[in-house]
Design a protein around this motif. Structure first.
Motif, mmCIF file in Angstrom:
data_model
loop_
_atom_site.group_PDB
_atom_site.id
_atom_site.type_symbol
_atom_site.label_atom_id
_atom_site.label_comp_id
_atom_site.label_asym_id
_atom_site.label_seq_id
_atom_site.Cartn_x
_atom_site.Cartn_y
_atom_site.Cartn_z
ATOM 1 N N LYS A 329 0.806 -1.223 0.000
ATOM 2 C CA LYS A 329 0.000 0.000 0.000
ATOM 3 C C LYS A 329 0.840 1.273 0.000
ATOM 4 C CE LYS A 329 -3.902 -2.210 0.081
ATOM 5 N NZ LYS A 329 -4.818 -2.159 -1.098
ATOM 6 N N TYR A 330 2.097 1.175 0.477
ATOM 7 C CA TYR A 330 2.907 2.384 0.636
ATOM 8 C C TYR A 330 4.295 2.211 0.026
ATOM 9 C CZ TYR A 330 -0.723 3.889 3.872
ATOM 10 O OH TYR A 330 -1.920 4.258 4.423
ATOM 11 N N VAL A 331 4.807 3.304 -0.520
ATOM 12 C CA VAL A 331 6.141 3.304 -1.128
ATOM 13 C C VAL A 331 7.196 2.952 -0.094
ATOM 14 C CG1 VAL A 331 7.883 4.746 -2.263
ATOM 15 C CG2 VAL A 331 5.460 5.006 -2.864
ATOM 16 N N ALA A 332 7.083 3.543 1.084
ATOM 17 C CA ALA A 332 8.081 3.354 2.141
ATOM 18 C C ALA A 332 7.458 3.783 3.454
ATOM 19 C CB ALA A 332 9.336 4.179 1.853
ATOM 20 N N PRO A 333 8.039 3.356 4.587
ATOM 21 C CA PRO A 333 7.527 3.806 5.887
ATOM 22 C C PRO A 333 7.875 5.257 6.158
ATOM 23 C CG PRO A 333 9.476 2.443 6.189
ATOM 24 C CD PRO A 333 9.138 2.380 4.726
ATOM 25 N N ASN A 334 7.124 5.864 7.046
ATOM 26 C CA ASN A 334 7.353 7.273 7.387
ATOM 27 C C ASN A 334 8.763 7.532 7.892
ATOM 28 O OD1 ASN A 334 4.802 8.088 6.653
ATOM 29 N ND2 ASN A 334 3.970 8.073 8.728
ATOM 30 N N ARG A 335 9.331 6.569 8.583
ATOM 31 C CA ARG A 335 10.690 6.754 9.113
ATOM 32 C C ARG A 335 11.662 7.104 7.986
ATOM 33 N NH1 ARG A 335 14.255 4.715 13.472
ATOM 34 N NH2 ARG A 335 12.366 4.251 14.630
ATOM 35 N N ASP A 336 11.517 6.483 6.832
ATOM 36 C CA ASP A 336 12.410 6.757 5.707
ATOM 37 C C ASP A 336 12.223 8.180 5.184
ATOM 38 O OD1 ASP A 336 13.120 4.141 6.043
ATOM 39 O OD2 ASP A 336 12.380 3.425 4.110
ATOM 40 N N TYR A 337 10.966 8.652 5.201
ATOM 41 C CA TYR A 337 10.704 10.022 4.740
ATOM 42 C C TYR A 337 11.307 11.051 5.705
ATOM 43 C CZ TYR A 337 7.549 8.280 1.145
ATOM 44 O OH TYR A 337 7.031 7.641 0.038
ATOM 45 N N PHE A 338 11.210 10.781 6.991
ATOM 46 C CA PHE A 338 11.764 11.733 7.952
ATOM 47 C C PHE A 338 13.288 11.713 7.943
ATOM 48 C CE2 PHE A 338 7.460 12.072 9.425
ATOM 49 C CZ PHE A 338 7.387 13.363 9.928
ATOM 50 N N ALA A 339 13.875 10.555 7.710
ATOM 51 C CA ALA A 339 15.337 10.502 7.598
ATOM 52 C C ALA A 339 15.801 11.293 6.374
ATOM 53 C CB ALA A 339 15.801 9.050 7.501
ATOM 54 N N ALA A 340 15.077 11.149 5.255
ATOM 55 C CA ALA A 340 15.423 11.900 4.047
ATOM 56 C C ALA A 340 15.198 13.393 4.259
ATOM 57 C CB ALA A 340 14.590 11.403 2.866
ATOM 58 N N ALA A 341 14.158 13.749 4.989
ATOM 59 C CA ALA A 341 13.882 15.159 5.265
ATOM 60 C C ALA A 341 14.982 15.761 6.135
ATOM 61 C CB ALA A 341 12.529 15.305 5.945
ATOM 62 N N ALA A 342 15.469 15.003 7.106
ATOM 63 C CA ALA A 342 16.557 15.494 7.954
ATOM 64 C C ALA A 342 17.790 15.783 7.115
ATOM 65 C CB ALA A 342 16.876 14.474 9.044
ATOM 66 N N ALA A 343 18.069 14.911 6.150
ATOM 67 C CA ALA A 343 19.196 15.158 5.248
ATOM 68 C C ALA A 343 18.920 16.369 4.363
ATOM 69 C CB ALA A 343 19.454 13.917 4.391
ATOM 70 N N GLY A 344 17.649 16.567 4.003
ATOM 71 C CA GLY A 344 17.279 17.682 3.140
ATOM 72 C C GLY A 344 17.462 19.037 3.786
ATOM 73 N N VAL A 345 17.223 19.140 5.092
ATOM 74 C CA VAL A 345 17.368 20.440 5.760
ATOM 75 C C VAL A 345 18.793 20.670 6.267
ATOM 76 C CG1 VAL A 345 14.944 20.455 6.476
ATOM 77 C CG2 VAL A 345 16.697 19.605 8.060
ATOM 78 N N ALA A 346 19.625 19.651 6.218
ATOM 79 C CA ALA A 346 20.995 19.786 6.722
ATOM 80 C C ALA A 346 21.721 20.908 5.986
ATOM 81 C CB ALA A 346 21.754 18.479 6.549
ATOM 82 N N GLY A 347 22.371 21.779 6.736
ATOM 83 C CA GLY A 347 23.105 22.883 6.142
ATOM 84 C C GLY A 347 22.265 24.103 5.835
ATOM 85 N N THR A 348 20.962 24.050 6.093
ATOM 86 C CA THR A 348 20.086 25.212 5.911
ATOM 87 C C THR A 348 19.723 25.764 7.285
ATOM 88 O OG1 THR A 348 17.932 24.085 6.038
ATOM 89 C CG2 THR A 348 19.105 23.983 3.923
#
Length: 522
Positions: A329-348
């Motif tokens: 039903k889902y591409v990936a668990p929420n944990r993976d999205y939040f880990a990617a988001a943490a990497a996305g805001v890094a350095g900003t």
């Protein structure tokens, strides 16, 4: 095998247990007493932050302007416009009682009629200041509250200040397009920008209190790396620039949502990380808190571990996505999205928050909220929290509709208070070669742990041990949620087959016991 007695938790002074959610979306009231009581209740619960939604600057026709906005029996917009050329009419019916400082230009008027109060503003279509260089104006009718009502912005800012809390006020928002409902109407960008400027100037003059922590971007988008949403990013950048210029020490909150459903316009965690970074880059000098909606209240996101991928989705999620496994039903668990988001805001300069949805998907039987979302449980909310460890702060939607509403069951707030002492386990690692087990989570102080596993030779093992202290700074030390703690247990060197399951039961110093935690090695 007979079970050994559970050893008493480590005898160390305990702090007060807390629930990891520290902020809530709320509905503002027109009464000071109601706002004060609501914030006081939230603080007692353990919250320190409240967020209100914004109001749309809505295009209307002259005929659909508020009927009660009259001056000497005539339409207030007509009277204020006088002989001027009017391009368009708008309403901003936020139900607030605007003070006189919103009237910045000679033609602006405050109107009280039939027990209601309005502010009528003239917005020039060209040029700076109050006079339009092309002679054309837009008219905005704002307010619409009872004449004896409070200014909701001032009321909440004052209450937050007295309680040493943080209040984020909803910003003016564009209406939705008629043809594509999920995109904003950008046909009046200038008028929206000028009105937002006046809105912020009003807050600066009337509500420049410590409790006013900043502003909330009402317009939402999914975490999608698509040019479709560039117009919304431009809106965020514009409004952040105004915040930084007018109230430079205030922050902003934006709450994009996860769309992880297979078969929908979903994004991968990697795409979501790129999208988060694009949002972070709209900050324009403002500290921008990106509170990602986890989608567990709408069915758009899934809270499941890798070991649960082939297990059935929970009944609440099934109401939105149908029956099947989480992985189907889902591409990936929420944990993976939040880990990617943490990497996305890094350095900003942006800060990652989580907006954990405090309801369940479709329900036509709930008497809470709008009736289209169901009441959730503490167990389900705990499951959601395990997925958002990368978030520096956790807020939730919504206090009024779901946390504080019992409906046909027990209000979520009451469930959480009853289970406040229960540990919430987020991560467990087992090193058989050293015999070390590390447990991360919330409310782990003074814990003892019961561990079950089977050695590679086939011998069942059971040990109940005291944790060797609590690392209360674990989250801060690893760039994770600052409330996360870590405990360690030494079971002695052992063996366990890769892929074999082991289990833990954790009881903390307050006597709370977490549900049995199962995991597999490797």
């Amino acid at each position: 095998m007979p079970e050994p007695p559970v050893q008493a938790p480590v005898a160390t002074p305990l702090t007060t247990p807390t629930y990891p959610i520290s902020g809530f979306f709320i509905a503002a009231s027109s009464r000071d007493s109601a706002n004060s009581q609501k914030l006081s209740d939230i603080k007692t619960f353990g919250g320190d932050t409240v967020i209100t939604f914004g109001t749309a600057l809505q295009p209307v026709s002259q005929k659909t302007l508020p009927r009660d906005c009259l001056i000497d029996g005539k339409s207030c917009a007509t009277v204020v416009a006088g002989p001027l050329k009017i391009n368009r009419y708008f309403t901003f019916l936020d139900g607030s009682h605007w003070g006189p400082s919103i009237l910045r230009c000679p033609g602006d008027r405050s109107v009280v009629n039939n027990g209601l109060t309005f502010a009528v503003l003239l917005i020039p279509n060209e040029g700076q200041g109050c006079t339009s260089t092309n002679g054309s104006y837009d008219v905005v009718v704002a307010g619409g509250s009872a004449a004896n009502a409070s200014d909701q912005y001032s009321s909440l800012a004052s209450a937050a200040t007295k309680l040493k809390m943080k209040y984020f006020a909803g910003l003016p928002a564009p209406a939705k397009r008629a043809d594509i409902r999920y995109l904003p109407d950008l046909s009046y960008t200038r008028t929206l920008a000028i009105f937002t400027e006046r809105f912020l100037q009003y807050q600066s003059q009337e509500n420049d209190l410590p409790g006013l922590a900043g502003f909330y971007h009402h317009t939402e988008i999914p975490l999608a790396d698509s040019p479709t949403y560039d117009s919304v990013l431009a809106l965020y950048a514009s409004q952040n620039q105004l915040i930084h210029r007018i109230l430079p020490d205030r922050q902003a909150v934006v709450s994009p949502y996860i769309e992880a459903r297979l078969g929908k316009a979903s994004s991968s965690p990697q795409e979501a990380g790129v999208a988060v970074r694009k949002i972070a880059q709209t900050s324009n000098g403002v500290v921008l808190n990106i509170a990602i909606q986890d989608g567990m209240g709408t069915g758009k996101g899934g809270a499941f571990s890798s070991s649960e991928a082939n297990s059935p989705v929970d009944p609440s999620s099934a109401a939105a996505v149908g029956k099947g496994s989480w992985a189907s039903k889902y591409v990936a668990p929420n944990r993976d999205y939040f880990a990617a988001a943490a990497a996305g805001v890094a350095g900003t300069s942006a800060v990652l928050w989580a907006n954990v949805e405090g309801m369940t998907p479709a329900s036509n039987t709930s008497s809470c909220g709008d009736g289209f979302r169901g009441l959730t449980t503490k167990a389900r909310l705990d499951r959601q929290l395990k997925q958002v460890v990368n978030a520096q702060k956790i807020v939730s939607y919504m206090w009024d509709s779901f946390f504080n509403c019992a409906g046909k069951g027990t209000a979520l707030k009451d469930q959480l208070e009853a289970g406040l002492k229960t540990p919430i386990l987020t991560d467990v690692t087992f090193r058989p070669d050293t015999g070390q087990i590390q447990v991360a989570g919330f409310n782990l102080q003074g814990s003892s742990v019961k561990v079950r596993w089977t050695t590679a030779e086939g011998h069942p093992q059971l040990k109940v041990l005291k944790a060797s202290g609590t690392n209360a700074g674990y989250g801060l030390q690893h760039g994770l949620n600052p409330g996360l703690e870590m405990i360690s247990i030494g079971v002695g060197k052992t063996t366990i087959e890769t892929g074999s399951t082991y289990s833990l039961t954790v009881t903390n110093g307050w006597g709370g016991t977490a549900p049995q935690f199962f995991s597999s090695l490797g």
